[in-house]
Scaffold this active site. Sequence first.
Site, PDB file in Angstrom:
ATOM      1  N   LYS A 153      -8.804  -3.286   0.641  1.00 10.10           N
ATOM      2  CA  LYS A 153      -9.269  -2.724  -0.629  1.00 10.10           C
ATOM      3  C   LYS A 153      -8.130  -2.686  -1.634  1.00 10.10           C
ATOM      4  O   LYS A 153      -7.263  -1.826  -1.579  1.00 10.10           O
ATOM      5  CB  LYS A 153      -9.815  -1.301  -0.443  1.00 10.10           C
ATOM      6  CG  LYS A 153     -10.563  -0.837  -1.679  1.00 10.10           C
ATOM      7  CD  LYS A 153     -10.487   0.656  -1.910  1.00 10.10           C
ATOM      8  CE  LYS A 153      -9.516   1.097  -2.964  1.00 10.10           C
ATOM      9  NZ  LYS A 153      -9.621   0.505  -4.295  1.00 10.10           N
ATOM     10  N   GLU A 156      -8.677  -0.946  -8.007  1.00 11.62           N
ATOM     11  CA  GLU A 156      -9.701  -1.512  -8.891  1.00 11.62           C
ATOM     12  C   GLU A 156      -9.091  -2.154 -10.133  1.00 11.62           C
ATOM     13  O   GLU A 156      -9.636  -3.112 -10.678  1.00 11.62           O
ATOM     14  CB  GLU A 156     -10.692  -0.413  -9.302  1.00 11.62           C
ATOM     15  CG  GLU A 156     -12.087  -0.950  -9.311  1.00 11.62           C
ATOM     16  CD  GLU A 156     -13.093   0.043  -9.853  1.00 11.62           C
ATOM     17  OE1 GLU A 156     -14.197   0.079  -9.309  1.00 11.62           O
ATOM     18  OE2 GLU A 156     -12.792   0.771 -10.812  1.00 11.62           O
ATOM     19  N   GLY A 206       0.110   4.254  -1.714  1.00 16.70           N
ATOM     20  CA  GLY A 206      -0.338   4.846  -2.972  1.00 16.70           C
ATOM     21  C   GLY A 206       0.352   6.176  -3.190  1.00 16.70           C
ATOM     22  O   GLY A 206       1.446   6.412  -2.671  1.00 16.70           O
ATOM     23  N   GLU A 209      -0.529  12.318  -3.288  1.00 15.07           N
ATOM     24  CA  GLU A 209      -1.751  13.121  -3.414  1.00 15.07           C
ATOM     25  C   GLU A 209      -2.927  12.453  -2.670  1.00 15.07           C
ATOM     26  O   GLU A 209      -3.618  13.095  -1.870  1.00 15.07           O
ATOM     27  CB  GLU A 209      -2.056  13.214  -4.907  1.00 15.07           C
ATOM     28  CG  GLU A 209      -2.991  14.282  -5.310  1.00 15.07           C
ATOM     29  CD  GLU A 209      -3.289  14.156  -6.812  1.00 15.07           C
ATOM     30  OE1 GLU A 209      -2.463  13.576  -7.553  1.00 15.07           O
ATOM     31  OE2 GLU A 209      -4.371  14.614  -7.200  1.00 15.07           O
ATOM     32  N   GLY A 211      -2.639  10.105  -0.452  1.00 19.85           N
ATOM     33  CA  GLY A 211      -2.228   9.990   0.951  1.00 19.85           C
ATOM     34  C   GLY A 211      -2.666  11.205   1.758  1.00 19.85           C
ATOM     35  O   GLY A 211      -3.103  11.103   2.906  1.00 19.85           O
ATOM     36  N   GLU A 228       2.408   4.967   3.079  1.00 22.72           N
ATOM     37  CA  GLU A 228       3.566   4.633   2.242  1.00 22.72           C
ATOM     38  C   GLU A 228       3.292   5.259   0.884  1.00 22.72           C
ATOM     39  O   GLU A 228       2.450   4.767   0.145  1.00 22.72           O
ATOM     40  CB  GLU A 228       3.702   3.109   2.092  1.00 22.72           C
ATOM     41  CG  GLU A 228       3.847   2.346   3.388  1.00 22.72           C
ATOM     42  CD  GLU A 228       5.197   2.560   4.038  1.00 22.72           C
ATOM     43  OE1 GLU A 228       6.071   3.215   3.434  1.00 22.72           O
ATOM     44  OE2 GLU A 228       5.362   2.076   5.161  1.00 22.72           O
ATOM     45  N   CYS A 262       7.680   2.354  -6.075  1.00 18.47           N
ATOM     46  CA  CYS A 262       7.905   3.550  -5.257  1.00 18.47           C
ATOM     47  C   CYS A 262       9.370   3.686  -4.873  1.00 18.47           C
ATOM     48  O   CYS A 262       9.842   4.782  -4.607  1.00 18.47           O
ATOM     49  CB  CYS A 262       7.030   3.497  -4.018  1.00 18.47           C
ATOM     50  SG  CYS A 262       7.187   1.949  -3.159  1.00 18.47           S
ATOM     51  N   GLU A 352       7.838  12.082  -9.607  1.00 19.19           N
ATOM     52  CA  GLU A 352       7.843  10.633  -9.735  1.00 19.19           C
ATOM     53  C   GLU A 352       7.265  10.256 -11.102  1.00 19.19           C
ATOM     54  O   GLU A 352       6.117  10.584 -11.396  1.00 19.19           O
ATOM     55  CB  GLU A 352       7.001  10.026  -8.622  1.00 19.19           C
ATOM     56  CG  GLU A 352       7.039   8.533  -8.622  1.00 19.19           C
ATOM     57  CD  GLU A 352       6.319   7.951  -7.414  1.00 19.19           C
ATOM     58  OE1 GLU A 352       5.198   8.382  -7.144  1.00 19.19           O
ATOM     59  OE2 GLU A 352       6.913   7.074  -6.757  1.00 19.19           O
TER      60      GLU A 352
END
Length: 450
Positions: A153, A156, A206, A209, A211, A228, A262, A352
């Site tokens: 996935k 989007e 991603g 939050e 995660g 990750e 990241c 971040e």
Amino acid sequence: MSVTVVNPATEKAIAKLERDGVEETDAAVARAKAAFPGWRAVSPQDRARLLRRLATLVEEHGDELARIESQNVGKPISGAGGEVEMVAQVFHYYAGAVDKHLGETIPVAGGVDLTFREPLGVVGLIVPWNFPLNIASWKLGPALACGNTAVLKPAELTPLSALRLGELCVEAGIPEGVVNVVVGKGSTVGQRLVEHPDVAKIGFTGSTEVGREVMRGAAGTIKRVTLELGGKSANIVFADADLERAAASAPYAVFDNAGQDCCARSRILVERPVYERFLDLLVDATRRVKVGDPADAATEMGPLISAAHRETVASFVEGEPLFRGDVPEAKGFWFPCTIVEANPGDRVARDEVFGPVAAVIPFDDEAEAIGIANDSPYGLSGSIWTRDGARALRVARAVESGVLSVNSNSSVRAHTPFGGMKQSGFGRELGMHGLNGYSEVKNVFISTEA
Ligand code: NDP
């Protein structure tokens, strides 16, 4: 419902796709489940050959894939080209790893004890928009090498390269149903994968939050997860370092991919005696970063991914920064290279940003540098610049990060492990360690008694 895919450098639509939902996700999982027995039964040599063919196809379509990625993410074409090269390397690496992922024989009384590395089954691979193809390959390579089938996935916002990769998998001869790409929202497609009883594992990259949501959702079926997540990595510059080299390289460690990385070393910690000198060098080097049209081979930094993300990034810059670069006046989600002086407790130094904003912080000694670097819920990456080898090792052991570099800002390679500590996640991707996340150890005892 459809998904309109936009080029962030022009704000123009470049594709319109059908949006998949729960039903399509379930169908993809069913295809992957049906393909699993056949794929795990493919001989290791043939599985390796198919992965090698996929790697070669990625190389042959390198320009096309780089163009897709550059237009969809807004990243400079030169950087996108380098990323596609890494995708090919990753598939070559895991092609070579298929028959080197060994079990053991363990001394036991009364027989023989063997371990096998079994595939998990159907794995759900959820990928973000910042390095769509690269991160997909980091998961798909080891997943396929171990004999799993996959539902991928992409985010989007950036589904185009994953869709093309899915086609190349089939062209390489990987059987239909082994790799399935589903384009839809995280809150529907992603969540369904996380909760689906026939999905054995989620490989997720991603935000921290989301995660957390993935981990919570996976608990229902005791799914394996690899996470990750975000980072707020420190670039620690000691007074004895080669300051020119450290300063010339520092901008690219924050502003590459417009800071949407990241691993961005977005906190630059500088020992006080060289603080002013380093700032001058850093500003000079940042002024030279070429920001502009991602299609131009000379461009080093493109726009941010979306208007909404630009607003978030802008919210981190309060007052007049130490340095603010230029951006094109044309359409596009541009944000300039920005350097701010900060205190360790400031929001810009703690959260971040995921944009081209560097926070520079002075420190007095080694202990303070380590303290500031570790005063973060994150622990992904980081750099240490010093000419003192013993100090480099001491600090590398003390900094709570999964991936570090000394006198360099480069720490991601196809054949070395990558992943975070603390709230940057767990599990390792890439290298032989990456295989552990897509296989399970089975222990078999065979009696040799007569
Ligand atoms: P998100 O966490 O929002 O999204 C990541 C992926 O998860 C997307 O495919 C998204 O789908 C999907 N998703 C969203 N909600 C759910 C859900 N409830 N269940 C399952 N899947 C879901 O991150 P971003 O895409 O915004 O990426 C930026 C963030 O990712 C940054 O914080 C960055 O630090 C982190 N990141 C970490 C990396 C690492 O290796 N540690 C690498 C790259 C990014 P969709 O967007 O389609 O809705």
